[in-house]
Design a protein around this motif. Structure first.
Motif, PDB file in Angstrom:
ATOM      1  N   ASP A  80       0.801  -1.239   0.000  1.00 56.03           N
ATOM      2  CA  ASP A  80       0.000   0.000   0.000  1.00 56.03           C
ATOM      3  C   ASP A  80       0.825   1.277   0.000  1.00 56.03           C
ATOM      4  O   ASP A  80       0.270   2.376   0.089  1.00 56.03           O
ATOM      5  N   ARG A  81       2.154   1.174  -0.073  1.00 61.37           N
ATOM      6  CA  ARG A  81       2.933   2.403  -0.222  1.00 61.37           C
ATOM      7  C   ARG A  81       2.777   2.926  -1.648  1.00 61.37           C
ATOM      8  O   ARG A  81       2.340   2.208  -2.552  1.00 61.37           O
ATOM      9  N   VAL A  82       3.216   4.163  -1.846  1.00 58.71           N
ATOM     10  CA  VAL A  82       3.135   4.776  -3.178  1.00 58.71           C
ATOM     11  C   VAL A  82       4.552   5.057  -3.661  1.00 58.71           C
ATOM     12  O   VAL A  82       5.378   5.615  -2.919  1.00 58.71           O
ATOM     13  N   ALA A  83       4.837   4.653  -4.906  1.00 62.08           N
ATOM     14  CA  ALA A  83       6.166   4.855  -5.488  1.00 62.08           C
ATOM     15  C   ALA A  83       6.063   5.638  -6.788  1.00 62.08           C
ATOM     16  O   ALA A  83       5.061   5.543  -7.507  1.00 62.08           O
ATOM     17  N   PHE A  84       7.123   6.399  -7.075  1.00 65.52           N
ATOM     18  CA  PHE A  84       7.257   7.076  -8.376  1.00 65.52           C
ATOM     19  C   PHE A  84       8.546   6.564  -9.009  1.00 65.52           C
ATOM     20  O   PHE A  84       9.611   6.616  -8.386  1.00 65.52           O
ATOM     21  N   VAL A  85       8.437   6.075 -10.248  1.00 61.02           N
ATOM     22  CA  VAL A  85       9.600   5.548 -10.972  1.00 61.02           C
ATOM     23  C   VAL A  85       9.733   6.346 -12.271  1.00 61.02           C
ATOM     24  O   VAL A  85       8.789   6.391 -13.073  1.00 61.02           O
ATOM     25  N   SER A  86      10.892   6.958 -12.497  1.00 56.36           N
ATOM     26  CA  SER A  86      11.088   7.631 -13.786  1.00 56.36           C
ATOM     27  C   SER A  86      11.689   6.645 -14.778  1.00 56.36           C
ATOM     28  O   SER A  86      12.422   5.728 -14.404  1.00 56.36           O
ATOM     29  N   VAL A 115      12.170   6.230  -7.301  1.00 56.01           N
ATOM     30  CA  VAL A 115      13.259   5.555  -8.014  1.00 56.01           C
ATOM     31  C   VAL A 115      13.636   6.416  -9.223  1.00 56.01           C
ATOM     32  O   VAL A 115      12.878   6.522 -10.188  1.00 56.01           O
ATOM     33  N   ASN A 116      14.800   7.062  -9.126  1.00 56.82           N
ATOM     34  CA  ASN A 116      15.296   7.902 -10.217  1.00 56.82           C
ATOM     35  C   ASN A 116      16.065   7.019 -11.194  1.00 56.82           C
ATOM     36  O   ASN A 116      17.224   6.679 -10.963  1.00 56.82           O
ATOM     37  N   ASN A 117      15.380   6.649 -12.286  1.00 59.10           N
ATOM     38  CA  ASN A 117      15.916   5.602 -13.166  1.00 59.10           C
ATOM     39  C   ASN A 117      16.121   6.054 -14.607  1.00 59.10           C
ATOM     40  O   ASN A 117      16.977   5.497 -15.306  1.00 59.10           O
ATOM     41  N   ALA A 118      15.368   7.049 -15.076  1.00 61.87           N
ATOM     42  CA  ALA A 118      15.436   7.422 -16.503  1.00 61.87           C
ATOM     43  C   ALA A 118      16.861   7.819 -16.876  1.00 61.87           C
ATOM     44  O   ALA A 118      17.577   8.458 -16.101  1.00 61.87           O
ATOM     45  N   ALA A 119      17.274   7.427 -18.072  1.00 60.31           N
ATOM     46  CA  ALA A 119      18.632   7.721 -18.544  1.00 60.31           C
ATOM     47  C   ALA A 119      18.696   7.457 -20.037  1.00 60.31           C
ATOM     48  O   ALA A 119      17.781   6.874 -20.620  1.00 60.31           O
ATOM     49  N   ASN A 120      19.794   7.905 -20.628  1.00 55.30           N
ATOM     50  CA  ASN A 120      20.051   7.591 -22.029  1.00 55.30           C
ATOM     51  C   ASN A 120      21.553   7.361 -22.193  1.00 55.30           C
ATOM     52  O   ASN A 120      22.342   8.283 -22.028  1.00 55.30           O
ATOM     53  N   ASP A 121      21.907   6.113 -22.500  1.00 52.80           N
ATOM     54  CA  ASP A 121      23.339   5.759 -22.560  1.00 52.80           C
ATOM     55  C   ASP A 121      23.869   5.739 -23.998  1.00 52.80           C
ATOM     56  O   ASP A 121      24.799   4.989 -24.300  1.00 52.80           O
ATOM     57  N   GLU A 122      23.291   6.588 -24.850  1.00 60.68           N
ATOM     58  CA  GLU A 122      23.773   6.601 -26.240  1.00 60.68           C
ATOM     59  C   GLU A 122      25.259   6.952 -26.288  1.00 60.68           C
ATOM     60  O   GLU A 122      25.750   7.780 -25.510  1.00 60.68           O
ATOM     61  N   ARG A 123      25.980   6.268 -27.177  1.00 55.17           N
ATOM     62  CA  ARG A 123      27.428   6.481 -27.283  1.00 55.17           C
ATOM     63  C   ARG A 123      27.726   7.799 -27.983  1.00 55.17           C
ATOM     64  O   ARG A 123      26.933   8.266 -28.821  1.00 55.17           O
ATOM     65  N   HIS A 124      28.867   8.429 -27.615  1.00 53.20           N
ATOM     66  CA  HIS A 124      29.230   9.701 -28.232  1.00 53.20           C
ATOM     67  C   HIS A 124      30.736   9.892 -28.179  1.00 53.20           C
ATOM     68  O   HIS A 124      31.411   9.452 -27.232  1.00 53.20           O
ATOM     69  N   ASP A 125      31.258  10.551 -29.220  1.00 50.97           N
ATOM     70  CA  ASP A 125      32.690  10.856 -29.268  1.00 50.97           C
ATOM     71  C   ASP A 125      32.955  12.150 -28.524  1.00 50.97           C
ATOM     72  O   ASP A 125      32.241  13.139 -28.714  1.00 50.97           O
ATOM     73  N   VAL A 165      19.156  14.493 -19.141  1.00 52.36           N
ATOM     74  CA  VAL A 165      18.476  13.190 -19.168  1.00 52.36           C
ATOM     75  C   VAL A 165      19.092  12.197 -18.185  1.00 52.36           C
ATOM     76  O   VAL A 165      18.430  11.247 -17.766  1.00 52.36           O
ATOM     77  N   ASN A 166      20.335  12.437 -17.787  1.00 49.79           N
ATOM     78  CA  ASN A 166      21.014  11.448 -16.935  1.00 49.79           C
ATOM     79  C   ASN A 166      21.242  11.901 -15.495  1.00 49.79           C
ATOM     80  O   ASN A 166      21.525  11.073 -14.636  1.00 49.79           O
ATOM     81  N   LEU A 167      21.142  13.206 -15.226  1.00 47.23           N
ATOM     82  CA  LEU A 167      21.471  13.692 -13.877  1.00 47.23           C
ATOM     83  C   LEU A 167      20.450  14.681 -13.306  1.00 47.23           C
ATOM     84  O   LEU A 167      19.947  14.475 -12.205  1.00 47.23           O
ATOM     85  N   ARG A 168      20.143  15.732 -14.067  1.00 47.81           N
ATOM     86  CA  ARG A 168      19.400  16.855 -13.485  1.00 47.81           C
ATOM     87  C   ARG A 168      18.070  16.432 -12.879  1.00 47.81           C
ATOM     88  O   ARG A 168      17.671  16.894 -11.801  1.00 47.81           O
ATOM     89  N   HIS A 169      17.368  15.513 -13.558  1.00 47.35           N
ATOM     90  CA  HIS A 169      16.034  15.139 -13.078  1.00 47.35           C
ATOM     91  C   HIS A 169      16.072  14.428 -11.730  1.00 47.35           C
ATOM     92  O   HIS A 169      15.096  14.447 -10.983  1.00 47.35           O
ATOM     93  N   HIS A 170      17.210  13.758 -11.412  1.00 45.12           N
ATOM     94  CA  HIS A 170      17.311  13.130 -10.082  1.00 45.12           C
ATOM     95  C   HIS A 170      17.083  14.188  -9.000  1.00 45.12           C
ATOM     96  O   HIS A 170      16.314  13.990  -8.067  1.00 45.12           O
ATOM     97  N   PHE A 171      17.806  15.305  -9.149  1.00 45.89           N
ATOM     98  CA  PHE A 171      17.736  16.366  -8.145  1.00 45.89           C
ATOM     99  C   PHE A 171      16.321  16.930  -8.039  1.00 45.89           C
ATOM    100  O   PHE A 171      15.761  17.069  -6.940  1.00 45.89           O
ATOM    101  N   LEU A 197      19.883   5.684  -9.605  1.00 43.68           N
ATOM    102  CA  LEU A 197      20.588   4.683 -10.406  1.00 43.68           C
ATOM    103  C   LEU A 197      21.903   5.260 -10.903  1.00 43.68           C
ATOM    104  O   LEU A 197      21.913   6.220 -11.689  1.00 43.68           O
ATOM    105  N   GLY A 198      23.005   4.712 -10.410  1.00 46.95           N
ATOM    106  CA  GLY A 198      24.327   5.056 -10.926  1.00 46.95           C
ATOM    107  C   GLY A 198      24.699   4.071 -12.014  1.00 46.95           C
ATOM    108  O   GLY A 198      23.834   3.518 -12.695  1.00 46.95           O
ATOM    109  N   SER A 199      26.006   3.845 -12.186  1.00 52.02           N
ATOM    110  CA  SER A 199      26.432   2.891 -13.219  1.00 52.02           C
ATOM    111  C   SER A 199      27.858   2.437 -12.980  1.00 52.02           C
ATOM    112  O   SER A 199      28.717   3.232 -12.569  1.00 52.02           O
ATOM    113  N   ILE A 200      28.121   1.180 -13.286  1.00 47.16           N
ATOM    114  CA  ILE A 200      29.475   0.638 -13.202  1.00 47.16           C
ATOM    115  C   ILE A 200      30.420   1.388 -14.145  1.00 47.16           C
ATOM    116  O   ILE A 200      31.628   1.418 -13.936  1.00 47.16           O
TER     117      ILE A 200
END
Ligand SMILES: NC(=O)c1ccc[n+]([C@@H]2O[C@H](COP(=O)([O-])OP(=O)(O)OC[C@H]3O[C@@H](n4cnc5c(N)ncnc54)[C@H](O)[C@@H]3O)[C@@H](O)[C@H]2O)c1
Length: 262
Positions: free
Chosen positions: A19-25, A102-112, A127-133, A154-157
């Motif tokens: 019965d708790r309430v969660a928000f997941v991005s 749960v701050n989960n949304a991200a985009n791991d597209e590769r870039h030079d 897309v990877n940091l600001r929305h967490h805050f 959600l961090g990353s290895i």
């Protein structure tokens, strides 16, 4: 002796989650979808935000088993802080005060590195940091009123291992760990816990279709202490434990789910 993967029925049920309430991005696909489904299966009323409406539809089709609350999809682009705040408010209005984020949304597209301009940098950080805050800020008043809450970033290895080819994403993921520690200190007096999960290489459908080859799969297996692949459910079980009261005195930490790679 080989230990077979455990059957679903052998995993923990957390009475404190019911019965708790969660928000997941970013809950429509990948790990986020696994988090939404796993939380709902524990009796959590889950709202999730994403830009992928088709993915959300597919997820909603496979959730809402008898006795489990149907998750609520709120379309929102987390790069737009007003949209994100409105999505958090909509979930709280519809489902009740949010005690799990749960701050989960991200985009791991590769870039030079050479090709990154200011606009790419800003978008990658959005897309990877600001929305967490901003999501944390949007839920804290409600959590204070409830007497506490659990925030899971959600961090990353990739911010720890020898990854190249996505420097903006890795910079964002590294920053999430610092933000986790300071906000855990700031919010601890209100019994709001802030933790960071660091997944290794998790075989979501996207990872399988984008990066998995016999060679990459074998290389990662060899890099890990445990030679099975990390699956979305392995990370979701860490989310459940961090969300539940079973982890009541744990905050400000990194929780690594990587099969013993790091
Ligand atoms: N899969 C892995 O191996 C792995 C490894 C380390 C860390 N992670 C982290 O775990 C989390 C989930 O990873 P994943 O592999 O499931 O990612 P994914 O790219 O497969 O899914 C991300 C979800 O976020 C949504 N999303 C993307 N941009 C958005 C936006 N602007 N607004 C709202 N939603 C948006 C996507 O539609 C998708 O549903 C991420 O934070 C990622 O950095 C994953």
């Amino acid at each position: 002796m080989t230990i077979a993967p455990q059957a679903e029925a052998r995993y923990a049920v957390y009475p404190s989650l019911r019965d708790r309430v969660a928000f997941v991005s970013g809950g429509s696909t990948g790990l986020g979808a696994e988090f939404v489904a796993s939380l709902a299966a524990q009796g959590v009323r889950v709202g999730f935000a994403d830009i992928d409406a088709a993915g959300a539809e597919r997820l909603l089709e496979r959730t809402g088993a008898a006795g489990c609350p149907k998750p609520l999809f709120v379309p929102a682009d987390v790069r737009d802080v007003q949209q994100l705040e409105a999505a958090v408010a909509a979930v709280a209005a519809e489902l009740g005060p949010i005690s799990i984020l749960v701050n989960n949304a991200a985009n791991d597209e590769r870039h030079d590195t050479a090709a990154v301009d200011e606009a790419f940098w800003d978008n990658g950080i959005a897309v990877n940091l600001r929305h967490h805050f901003f999501a944390i800020r949007a839920v804290t008043a409600g959590m204070r009123e409830l007497g506490g809450g659990s925030i899971i970033n959600l961090g990353s290895i990739s911010a720890h291992a020898d990854f190249v080819g996505l420097p903006v994403y890795i910079a964002a993921k590294a920053a999430i760990e610092g933000m986790t520690r300071t906000l855990a200190r700031e919010l601890g007096p209100d019994r709001i816990r802030v933790n960071c999960i660091i997944p290794g290489w998790v075989l979501t459908e996207k990872q399988l279709s984008t990066w998995a080859t016999p060679e990459t799969l074998a290389k990662v297996r060899q890099s890990q202490s445990l030679h099975d692949h990390v699956m979305p459910a392995d990370v979701a079980r860490m989310v459940l434990w961090l969300a539940a009261d079973d982890s009541a005195m744990c905050t400000g930490q990194n929780w690594i789910v990587d099969g013993g790679w790091m």
